[in-house]
Design a protein around this motif. Structure first.
Motif, PDB file in Angstrom:
ATOM      1  N   THR A   1      12.678  68.022 -36.137  1.00  6.69           N
ATOM      2  CA  THR A   1      12.337  68.834 -37.309  1.00  6.69           C
ATOM      3  C   THR A   1      11.680  67.947 -38.366  1.00  6.69           C
ATOM      4  N   ASN A   2      11.005  68.557 -39.308  1.00  2.00           N
ATOM      5  CA  ASN A   2      10.302  67.774 -40.332  1.00  2.00           C
ATOM      6  C   ASN A   2      11.252  67.121 -41.323  1.00  2.00           C
ATOM      7  N   THR A   3      12.516  67.585 -41.358  1.00  2.00           N
ATOM      8  CA  THR A   3      13.504  66.989 -42.260  1.00  2.00           C
ATOM      9  C   THR A   3      14.534  66.154 -41.501  1.00  2.00           C
ATOM     10  N   ASP A   4      14.455  66.146 -40.188  1.00  2.00           N
ATOM     11  CA  ASP A   4      15.395  65.436 -39.308  1.00  2.00           C
ATOM     12  C   ASP A   4      16.791  66.036 -39.338  1.00  2.00           C
ATOM     13  N   ASP A   5      16.913  67.255 -39.864  1.00  2.00           N
ATOM     14  CA  ASP A   5      18.182  67.982 -39.791  1.00  2.00           C
ATOM     15  C   ASP A   5      17.899  69.458 -39.522  1.00  2.00           C
ATOM     16  N   ALA A   6      18.941  70.264 -39.462  1.00  2.39           N
ATOM     17  CA  ALA A   6      18.786  71.669 -39.080  1.00  2.39           C
ATOM     18  C   ALA A   6      18.164  72.519 -40.175  1.00  2.39           C
ATOM     19  N   GLU A   7      18.015  71.963 -41.387  1.00  2.00           N
ATOM     20  CA  GLU A   7      17.424  72.717 -42.485  1.00  2.00           C
ATOM     21  C   GLU A   7      15.905  72.793 -42.376  1.00  2.00           C
ATOM     22  N   GLY A   8      15.324  71.907 -41.567  1.00  2.00           N
ATOM     23  CA  GLY A   8      13.871  71.809 -41.510  1.00  2.00           C
ATOM     24  C   GLY A   8      13.225  72.692 -40.453  1.00  2.00           C
ATOM     25  N   GLU A   9      11.915  72.566 -40.393  1.00  3.13           N
ATOM     26  CA  GLU A   9      11.096  73.323 -39.439  1.00  3.13           C
ATOM     27  C   GLU A   9      10.943  72.519 -38.153  1.00  3.13           C
ATOM     28  N   VAL A  10      11.098  73.171 -37.017  1.00  2.84           N
ATOM     29  CA  VAL A  10      10.929  72.509 -35.730  1.00  2.84           C
ATOM     30  C   VAL A  10       9.460  72.136 -35.546  1.00  2.84           C
ATOM     31  N   ILE A  11       9.203  70.837 -35.299  1.00  4.45           N
ATOM     32  CA  ILE A  11       7.831  70.357 -35.176  1.00  4.45           C
ATOM     33  C   ILE A  11       7.510  69.829 -33.784  1.00  4.45           C
ATOM     34  N   ALA A  12       8.530  69.669 -32.934  1.00 10.23           N
ATOM     35  CA  ALA A  12       8.299  69.206 -31.558  1.00 10.23           C
ATOM     36  C   ALA A  12       9.500  69.586 -30.708  1.00 10.23           C
ATOM     37  N   GLN A  13       9.242  69.893 -29.417  1.00 11.04           N
ATOM     38  CA  GLN A  13      10.317  70.276 -28.514  1.00 11.04           C
ATOM     39  C   GLN A  13      10.130  69.625 -27.150  1.00 11.04           C
ATOM     40  N   SER A  14      11.238  69.522 -26.427  1.00 11.27           N
ATOM     41  CA  SER A  14      11.209  68.947 -25.076  1.00 11.27           C
ATOM     42  C   SER A  14      12.288  69.608 -24.234  1.00 11.27           C
ATOM     43  N   ASP A  15      12.000  69.765 -22.937  1.00 10.28           N
ATOM     44  CA  ASP A  15      13.001  70.303 -22.004  1.00 10.28           C
ATOM     45  C   ASP A  15      13.872  69.198 -21.411  1.00 10.28           C
ATOM     46  N   ALA A  16      13.530  67.940 -21.700  1.00  9.95           N
ATOM     47  CA  ALA A  16      14.302  66.811 -21.142  1.00  9.95           C
ATOM     48  C   ALA A  16      15.681  66.757 -21.786  1.00  9.95           C
ATOM     49  N   ARG A  17      16.687  66.488 -20.941  1.00 10.02           N
ATOM     50  CA  ARG A  17      18.040  66.321 -21.451  1.00 10.02           C
ATOM     51  C   ARG A  17      18.665  65.109 -20.767  1.00 10.02           C
ATOM     52  N   PRO A  18      18.814  64.003 -21.486  1.00  4.84           N
ATOM     53  CA  PRO A  18      19.388  62.796 -20.889  1.00  4.84           C
ATOM     54  C   PRO A  18      20.853  62.997 -20.528  1.00  4.84           C
ATOM     55  N   ASP A  19      21.329  62.271 -19.511  1.00 10.32           N
ATOM     56  CA  ASP A  19      22.751  62.354 -19.177  1.00 10.32           C
ATOM     57  C   ASP A  19      23.550  61.423 -20.083  1.00 10.32           C
ATOM     58  N   ASP A  20      24.868  61.469 -19.960  1.00 15.14           N
ATOM     59  CA  ASP A  20      25.745  60.693 -20.843  1.00 15.14           C
ATOM     60  C   ASP A  20      25.479  59.197 -20.752  1.00 15.14           C
ATOM     61  N   ASP A  21      25.259  58.719 -19.535  1.00  9.90           N
ATOM     62  CA  ASP A  21      25.032  57.282 -19.349  1.00  9.90           C
ATOM     63  C   ASP A  21      23.759  56.829 -20.063  1.00  9.90           C
ATOM     64  N   ALA A  22      22.714  57.649 -20.007  1.00 11.67           N
ATOM     65  CA  ALA A  22      21.456  57.304 -20.668  1.00 11.67           C
ATOM     66  C   ALA A  22      21.636  57.247 -22.182  1.00 11.67           C
ATOM     67  N   ILE A  23      22.425  58.168 -22.715  1.00 12.69           N
ATOM     68  CA  ILE A  23      22.681  58.187 -24.164  1.00 12.69           C
ATOM     69  C   ILE A  23      23.449  56.937 -24.582  1.00 12.69           C
ATOM     70  N   LYS A  24      24.516  56.629 -23.839  1.00 12.91           N
ATOM     71  CA  LYS A  24      25.326  55.456 -24.172  1.00 12.91           C
ATOM     72  C   LYS A  24      24.500  54.176 -24.101  1.00 12.91           C
ATOM     73  N   GLU A  25      23.618  54.093 -23.135  1.00 12.68           N
ATOM     74  CA  GLU A  25      22.755  52.914 -23.005  1.00 12.68           C
ATOM     75  C   GLU A  25      21.794  52.818 -24.180  1.00 12.68           C
ATOM     76  N   ALA A  26      21.230  53.955 -24.584  1.00 13.35           N
ATOM     77  CA  ALA A  26      20.253  53.961 -25.687  1.00 13.35           C
ATOM     78  C   ALA A  26      20.895  53.575 -27.014  1.00 13.35           C
ATOM     79  N   LEU A  27      22.174  53.875 -27.179  1.00 18.25           N
ATOM     80  CA  LEU A  27      22.855  53.564 -28.444  1.00 18.25           C
ATOM     81  C   LEU A  27      22.910  52.070 -28.723  1.00 18.25           C
ATOM     82  N   ASN A  28      22.870  51.258 -27.680  1.00 18.70           N
ATOM     83  CA  ASN A  28      22.962  49.805 -27.857  1.00 18.70           C
ATOM     84  C   ASN A  28      21.843  49.248 -28.735  1.00 18.70           C
ATOM     85  N   ALA A  29      20.688  49.902 -28.711  1.00 19.24           N
ATOM     86  CA  ALA A  29      19.541  49.428 -29.494  1.00 19.24           C
ATOM     87  C   ALA A  29      19.713  49.678 -30.988  1.00 19.24           C
ATOM     88  N   PHE A  30      20.734  50.473 -31.344  1.00 16.60           N
ATOM     89  CA  PHE A  30      20.941  50.827 -32.747  1.00 16.60           C
ATOM     90  C   PHE A  30      22.156  50.115 -33.348  1.00 16.60           C
TER      91      PHE A  30
END
Length: 301
Positions: free
Chosen positions: A85-114
């Motif tokens: 969304t343009n505000t990065d929260d649910a109050e904003g307008e949706v500006i991009a969408q994807s059908d991809a849904r990562p699994d739990d392992d992919a999410i946990k791995e991605a968190l390490n970069a943050f």
């Protein structure tokens, strides 16, 4: 001649469990009214739709706000995957969408970069200043601008729940200046599926916990009564992260006048920032040098 502000000279902290739909400034105004306080301020803005701990400083405690602002704080939040969304929260307008849904392992791995010292670009709909103007105002006016990245210390970022394929619940402990909405946005991009925050709650900030906070309804019920005063916490809690030293009698008199004063300590190093107390009450904050505290802030308690 400046007009004196009306109200009671009371000092300390009132911890509020902020509801969704209310600005941080509105919470401070409510507390000031309920306590008939002369002076009040908060330690760290929450977005209007966010909930959780908002520590309101009263009177002399406003001088300790920077120490709570700088302290570690923790957030629990839910990210909606598959949409930006343009505000990065649910109050904003949706500006991009994807059908991809990562699994739990992919999410946990991605968190390490943050985790650790990261560079974060605040949302365009935020209060950061761009050439003297708030970013959210420029964004609302349709201006084209860039927000510079800034450092953020992330102590911990954990996945705590996966309610369904579209949502993931995270818990983050971080330092000053972090934007949870930016974490959700950047995580979604890292996972190739987009993302934005749908729910955000600050569960603690420094020594203050959301579960210890009063609701707005409770504040209304106890407004302008001694019962509400009983919930005011000591000014000294805002200095929880600083080492404490003790004033001598002579040092007390000098520190109260803003001059370096003798203190007693056993474990504070030369040049270290600390706070001085007398009979358990905070007198001043400053730097310890050669047996004296050189004050930067003095409290009139």
């Amino acid at each position: 001649m400046a007009r004196k502000r009306k109200g009671r000279d009371i000092s300390g902290w009132l911890v509020v469990d902020k509801p969704a739909g209310m600005t941080s400034t509105a919470v401070v105004n409510k507390v000031r009214w309920a306590l008939q306080a002369k002076k009040a301020g908060h330690a760290g803005t929450l977005d209007p739709e966010a909930t959780g701990v908002l520590a309101v400083a009263l009177g002399e405690a406003t001088k300790t706000v920077p120490y709570i602002t700088d302290a570690l704080k923790a957030y629990e939040f839910t990210v909606r995957l598959g949409q930006a969304t343009n505000t990065d929260d649910a109050e904003g307008e949706v500006i991009a969408q994807s059908d991809a849904r990562p699994d739990d392992d992919a999410i946990k791995e991605a968190l390490n970069a943050f985790i650790g010292e990261i560079m974060q670009v605040p949302p365009k709909y935020s209060a950061v200043k761009i050439d003297g103007q708030r970013a959210y105002k420029l964004a609302r006016d349709g201006e084209d601008f860039e927000v510079e990245a800034r450092p953020l210390w992330v102590e911990e970022l954990l996945m705590t729940d996966r309610p369904d394929a579209d949502h993931v619940t995270l818990e983050m402990t971080c330092g000053k200046g972090g934007y949870v909405r930016a974490i959700a946005r950047d995580l979604g991009e890292a996972l190739g599926c987009f993302g934005h925050v749908t729910r955000l709650r600050r569960i603690w900030s420094g020594p203050f916990r959301a579960e210890d906070g009063l609701t707005i309804e409770q504040i209304d019920e106890m407004a302008k009564t001694p019962e509400l005063d009983e919930h005011i916490r000591p000014l000294e809690e805002g200095l929880d992260d600083l080492p404490q030293v003790s004033c001598t009698d002579a040092g007390l008199a000098r520190l109260r006048n803003g001059n370096p004063g003798m203190v007693i300590t056993h474990d504070v190093e030369y040049g270290e920032e600390c706070w001085a107390s007398y009979d358990g009450k905070a007198v001043a904050v400053g730097r310890f040098k050669a047996g004296e505290l050189h004050p930067s802030r003095v409290f009139n308690q």
